[in-house]
Design a protein around this motif. Structure first.
Motif, PDB file in Angstrom:
ATOM      1  N   ARG A 271       0.830  -1.203   0.000  1.00  0.00           N
ATOM      2  CA  ARG A 271       0.000   0.000   0.000  1.00  0.00           C
ATOM      3  C   ARG A 271       0.868   1.258   0.000  1.00  0.00           C
ATOM      4  NH1 ARG A 271      -3.172  -3.245   3.543  1.00  0.00           N
ATOM      5  NH2 ARG A 271      -2.365  -2.211   5.416  1.00  0.00           N
ATOM      6  N   ALA A 272       1.978   1.215   0.733  1.00  0.00           N
ATOM      7  CA  ALA A 272       2.864   2.377   0.768  1.00  0.00           C
ATOM      8  C   ALA A 272       3.398   2.703  -0.622  1.00  0.00           C
ATOM      9  CB  ALA A 272       4.022   2.129   1.736  1.00  0.00           C
ATOM     10  N   PHE A 273       3.761   1.682  -1.382  1.00  0.00           N
ATOM     11  CA  PHE A 273       4.280   1.924  -2.726  1.00  0.00           C
ATOM     12  C   PHE A 273       3.171   2.166  -3.743  1.00  0.00           C
ATOM     13  CE2 PHE A 273       8.157   0.292  -0.825  1.00  0.00           C
ATOM     14  CZ  PHE A 273       9.093   1.150  -1.380  1.00  0.00           C
ATOM     15  N   ALA A 274       1.940   1.995  -3.314  1.00  0.00           N
ATOM     16  CA  ALA A 274       0.794   2.343  -4.165  1.00  0.00           C
ATOM     17  C   ALA A 274       0.248   3.723  -3.802  1.00  0.00           C
ATOM     18  CB  ALA A 274      -0.300   1.284  -4.040  1.00  0.00           C
ATOM     19  N   GLY A 275       0.974   4.461  -2.945  1.00  0.00           N
ATOM     20  CA  GLY A 275       0.566   5.810  -2.604  1.00  0.00           C
ATOM     21  C   GLY A 275      -0.320   5.925  -1.390  1.00  0.00           C
ATOM     22  N   GLN A 276      -0.360   4.876  -0.553  1.00  0.00           N
ATOM     23  CA  GLN A 276      -1.205   4.887   0.640  1.00  0.00           C
ATOM     24  C   GLN A 276      -0.371   4.569   1.877  1.00  0.00           C
ATOM     25  OE1 GLN A 276      -4.653   2.230  -0.061  1.00  0.00           O
ATOM     26  NE2 GLN A 276      -3.991   2.233  -2.199  1.00  0.00           N
ATOM     27  N   PRO A 277       0.584   5.432   2.243  1.00  0.00           N
ATOM     28  CA  PRO A 277       1.435   5.136   3.406  1.00  0.00           C
ATOM     29  C   PRO A 277       0.643   5.159   4.704  1.00  0.00           C
ATOM     30  CG  PRO A 277       1.794   7.373   2.652  1.00  0.00           C
ATOM     31  CD  PRO A 277       0.901   6.729   1.636  1.00  0.00           C
ATOM     32  N   GLU A 278       0.861   4.176   5.532  1.00  0.00           N
ATOM     33  CA  GLU A 278       0.197   4.104   6.837  1.00  0.00           C
ATOM     34  C   GLU A 278       1.122   3.363   7.793  1.00  0.00           C
ATOM     35  OE1 GLU A 278      -2.919   0.796   6.631  1.00  0.00           O
ATOM     36  OE2 GLU A 278      -2.985   1.584   4.586  1.00  0.00           O
ATOM     37  N   GLY A 279       1.892   4.107   8.541  1.00  0.00           N
ATOM     38  CA  GLY A 279       2.841   3.476   9.454  1.00  0.00           C
ATOM     39  C   GLY A 279       4.225   3.392   8.861  1.00  0.00           C
ATOM     40  N   LEU A 280       4.328   2.872   7.637  1.00  0.00           N
ATOM     41  CA  LEU A 280       5.614   2.799   6.940  1.00  0.00           C
ATOM     42  C   LEU A 280       5.533   3.587   5.644  1.00  0.00           C
ATOM     43  CD1 LEU A 280       6.765  -0.937   7.272  1.00  0.00           C
ATOM     44  CD2 LEU A 280       7.577   1.045   8.548  1.00  0.00           C
ATOM     45  N   THR A 281       6.543   4.414   5.394  1.00  0.00           N
ATOM     46  CA  THR A 281       6.637   5.142   4.134  1.00  0.00           C
ATOM     47  C   THR A 281       7.565   4.392   3.182  1.00  0.00           C
ATOM     48  OG1 THR A 281       8.566   6.439   4.786  1.00  0.00           O
ATOM     49  CG2 THR A 281       6.389   7.306   5.412  1.00  0.00           C
ATOM     50  N   ARG A 282       7.601   4.837   1.937  1.00  0.00           N
ATOM     51  CA  ARG A 282       8.540   4.243   0.973  1.00  0.00           C
ATOM     52  C   ARG A 282       9.977   4.420   1.451  1.00  0.00           C
ATOM     53  NH1 ARG A 282       6.743   7.067  -4.580  1.00  0.00           N
ATOM     54  NH2 ARG A 282       6.987   8.877  -3.201  1.00  0.00           N
TER      55      ARG A 282
END
Length: 396
Positions: A287-298
């Motif tokens: 999800r982070a690499f799909a543009g939805q960071p939550e807790g962990l970023t790219r």
């Protein structure tokens, strides 16, 4: 202020040459891709779209120098223990009555995992806590990980790491301290407790080893589980059964780590292997690499992977699995000193209170959180910091 022993403790900083970063980017750009998976979910592993999004960002927009500067702004050191250089971060709180705490990472983690909890634990008054909650922190890199030495002979298993950490705290002059960890760090922390140095007053774990031996054995052999399990115990057993069925990475590292040469040759190969630790973490990272960071970023994800790449520690870190002496790594061990337990909902399994109080007769804290997963310090640093404060408060 602790007084160090006569054994050398050397200040440490680092800077990787720009040529190595450029070579990394070139290797990423030259990745040879597999076909797209034939399923619509993640049951075949890391989706091609996630791998390609990671690679595109890594090669074009990611800035390693940011985390390099962050690490070099911290007090880092190297000291030789049992013939091996051990790298560690050592942050003294401004509150002199702070409780010393050694925090241990796991795989596929590193000291990068703990960076977000440093300030909340060492400077609690700036992060919603009291001065009485402060900690002095020691955060070592495991043997074969990051900037610690790479063992050249066998024998550096979890017990030996636990002994080395006890020596490290003694070398730093700490006569009273606690220990904390998740993943391998949780097991190292428990093994420190079993070795029971008088200086260790208690431990905190966010991956408790509380599975009754008969349950662990049944799950590994396929034998029937006891019929009298509570709902929580049955749910935990189901989670463990799923995890044991999807632990291929651990089997490969535990039996043939040297075969993983591809992880030292392909950055994207390394990244995908490290991303596929557990289902919930992979979903979060995807999800982070799909543009939805939550807790962990790219950047969080790539800071850790890039450290493995630049230090060439994929295989040396993998050998820790080969050193494992028992597959029952989540079974009870007989820890008798005070233990605090935090249970995150997306952990490999949610340790039931019933198992936990049996495994730890000196249980001083147990709490189930409403969010967070396997990499709690990384994903939910404020929640974990508060759990550590509350969990170890009675031991000050």
């Amino acid at each position: 202020m602790p007084v160090t022993s006569e054994v050398a403790i050397r200040p440490f900083t680092f800077e990787f040459p720009e040529s190595e970063l450029e070579a990394l980017r070139q290797r990423i750009a030259a990745t040879r891709w597999p076909d797209k998976e034939t399923v619509a979910d993640q049951s075949q592993g890391v989706p091609l779209a996630t791998s390609q999004a990671l690679a595109q960002y890594w090669a074009s927009d990611y800035d390693w120098r940011k985390v390099e500067a962050k690490l070099n702004a911290l007090p880092q050191f190297i000291t030789e223990i049992d013939g091996l250089d051990i790298h560690f971060i050592h942050i003294r709180s401004k509150h002199e009555d702070a409780l010393p705490l050694i925090v241990t990472h796991g795989w596929p983690g590193s000291i990068i995992e703990q960076l977000k909890i440093i300030e909340p634990l060492t400077d609690p008054t700036a992060h919603g806590g009291d001065a009485s909650d402060a900690f002095h922190l020691v955060i070592p890199s495991g043997p074969g990980y990051g900037f610690s030495g790479k063992p050249t002979t066998t024998g550096w298993g979890l017990d030996r790491i636990a002994r080395a950490w006890i020596e490290l705290m003694k070398r730093l002059g700490y006569t009273r301290y606690a220990a904390q960890g998740g993943d391998w760090g949780a097991i190292v922390t428990e093994l420190m407790a079993l070795q029971a140095p008088p200086e260790l007053v208690g431990i905190h774990t966010n991956m408790a080893s509380v599975v009754p031996p008969e349950i662990d054995q049944a799950l590994r052999t396929g034998n029937p589980l006891p019929s009298d399990l509570s709902d929580d115990e049955k749910a935990a057993s189901d989670q463990l059964a799923f995890f044991y069925q999807h632990i291929g990475y651990a089997v490969e590292m535990g039996t043939r780590p040297q075969t993983l040469t591809g992880l030292t040759d392909s950055p994207v190969g390394l990244a995908t292997f490290m991303l596929d630790h557990d289902a919930k973490s992979l979903e979060l990272i995807s999800r982070a690499f799909a543009g939805q960071p939550e807790g962990l970023t790219r950047d969080d994800v790539l800071d850790n992977i890039t450290l493995f790449w630049l230090t060439n520690t994929a295989v040396s870190a993998a050998r820790l699995y080969w050193e494992l002496t028992s597959p029952a790594f989540l079974a009870t061990r007989g820890v008798s000193i005070p233990v605090a337990v935090s249970v995150f909902p997306d952990e490999l399994y949610q340790a039931p209170h019933s198992w936990t109080e049996k495994a730890y007769p000196n249980l001083v804290h147990y709490n189930k959180l409403d969010k967070g997963g396997h990499f709690a310090a990384w994903e939910q640093p404020q929640l974990l910091a508060e759990e550590i404060r509350v969990g170890l408060r009675s031991l000050r």
